[in-house]
Design a protein around this motif. Structure first.
Motif, short mmCIF file in Angstrom:
data_model
loop_
_atom_site.label_atom_id
_atom_site.label_comp_id
_atom_site.label_asym_id
_atom_site.label_seq_id
_atom_site.Cartn_x
_atom_site.Cartn_y
_atom_site.Cartn_z
N ARG A 264 0.84 -1.21 0.00
CA ARG A 264 0.00 0.00 0.00
C ARG A 264 0.87 1.26 0.00
NH1 ARG A 264 -2.87 0.37 5.02
NH2 ARG A 264 -1.87 2.32 5.40
N GLU A 265 1.94 1.23 0.80
CA GLU A 265 2.88 2.35 0.85
C GLU A 265 3.53 2.55 -0.53
OE1 GLU A 265 4.57 4.03 4.10
OE2 GLU A 265 2.39 3.96 4.13
N LYS A 266 3.94 1.47 -1.15
CA LYS A 266 4.57 1.55 -2.47
C LYS A 266 3.64 2.20 -3.48
CE LYS A 266 6.51 -1.33 -6.11
NZ LYS A 266 6.75 -2.67 -6.59
N ASP A 267 2.38 1.77 -3.49
CA ASP A 267 1.39 2.35 -4.42
C ASP A 267 1.17 3.83 -4.13
OD1 ASP A 267 1.10 -0.11 -5.62
OD2 ASP A 267 -0.74 -0.62 -4.56
N TYR A 268 1.06 4.17 -2.85
CA TYR A 268 0.81 5.56 -2.46
C TYR A 268 1.99 6.45 -2.88
CZ TYR A 268 0.32 9.68 0.51
OH TYR A 268 0.24 10.97 0.97
N TYR A 269 3.20 6.03 -2.56
CA TYR A 269 4.36 6.86 -2.85
C TYR A 269 4.75 6.87 -4.32
CZ TYR A 269 4.88 7.82 2.06
OH TYR A 269 4.65 8.25 3.33
#
Length: 161
Positions: free
Chosen positions: A41-46
């Motif tokens: 989720r962090e990867k997608d957000y950033y």
């Protein structure tokens, strides 16, 4: 009778150890799965915010002017480097020329996971194209007032094999 009771207790104890081990393994697998989904989720957000910011930061700092570079550094990074070190760094990086494009960026799930228990850090590594050719990049960012600041930054010439 004593030996039989001992064997029964031993088997019960071993069964209890196995059940405890199964529980621990289940908890650890659950934690690993949760970390995977969290970091995904962090990867997608950033990818939507930090990755464009990295390109913008590289475009601006590749003038290799000290004040422009300092403008993008996090306060912790500014405290960790003195003027002499910064001048030497600028001299090395100046030989790479201007930033052209990003060839590949890889999000660090490990740094993201460790950010759960400490300060929030976003780390990427990859290859960026400069006037001098492909350059290996490692950059750690922190969010600061809606912007990204450079916490750690390393460039190195890619060796041709």
């Amino acid at each position: 009778m004593g030996r039989k009771k001992f064997i029964i207790n031993f088997i019960a104890y071993q069964h209890m150890k196995i059940q405890t081990l199964r529980f621990i393994v289940a908890v650890l697998l659950t934690l690993v799965a949760m970390l995977y989904f969290y970091t995904n989720r962090e990867k997608d957000y950033y990818s939507k915010s930090a990755e464009p910011a990295i390109a913008q930061i590289l475009t601006e700092i590749s003038s290799w002017e000290k004040q422009v570079f300092l403008h993008h550094l996090a306060p912790e990074a500014k405290q960790a480097i003195n003027d002499e070190q910064l001048d030497k760094l600028m001299d090395v990086y100046r030989s790479f020329g201007r930033f052209q494009s990003i060839e590949a960026l890889n999000f660090s799930r490990t740094v993201s996971a460790f950010s759960l228990v400490g300060d929030k850090r976003i780390n990427y590594s990859g290859i960026a194209n400069f006037d001098a050719g492909p350059i290996s990049l490692n950059i750690t960012l922190i969010e600061w007032g809606g912007f990204f600041l450079v916490y750690n930054f390393t460039l190195a010439k890619v060796l041709n094999e």
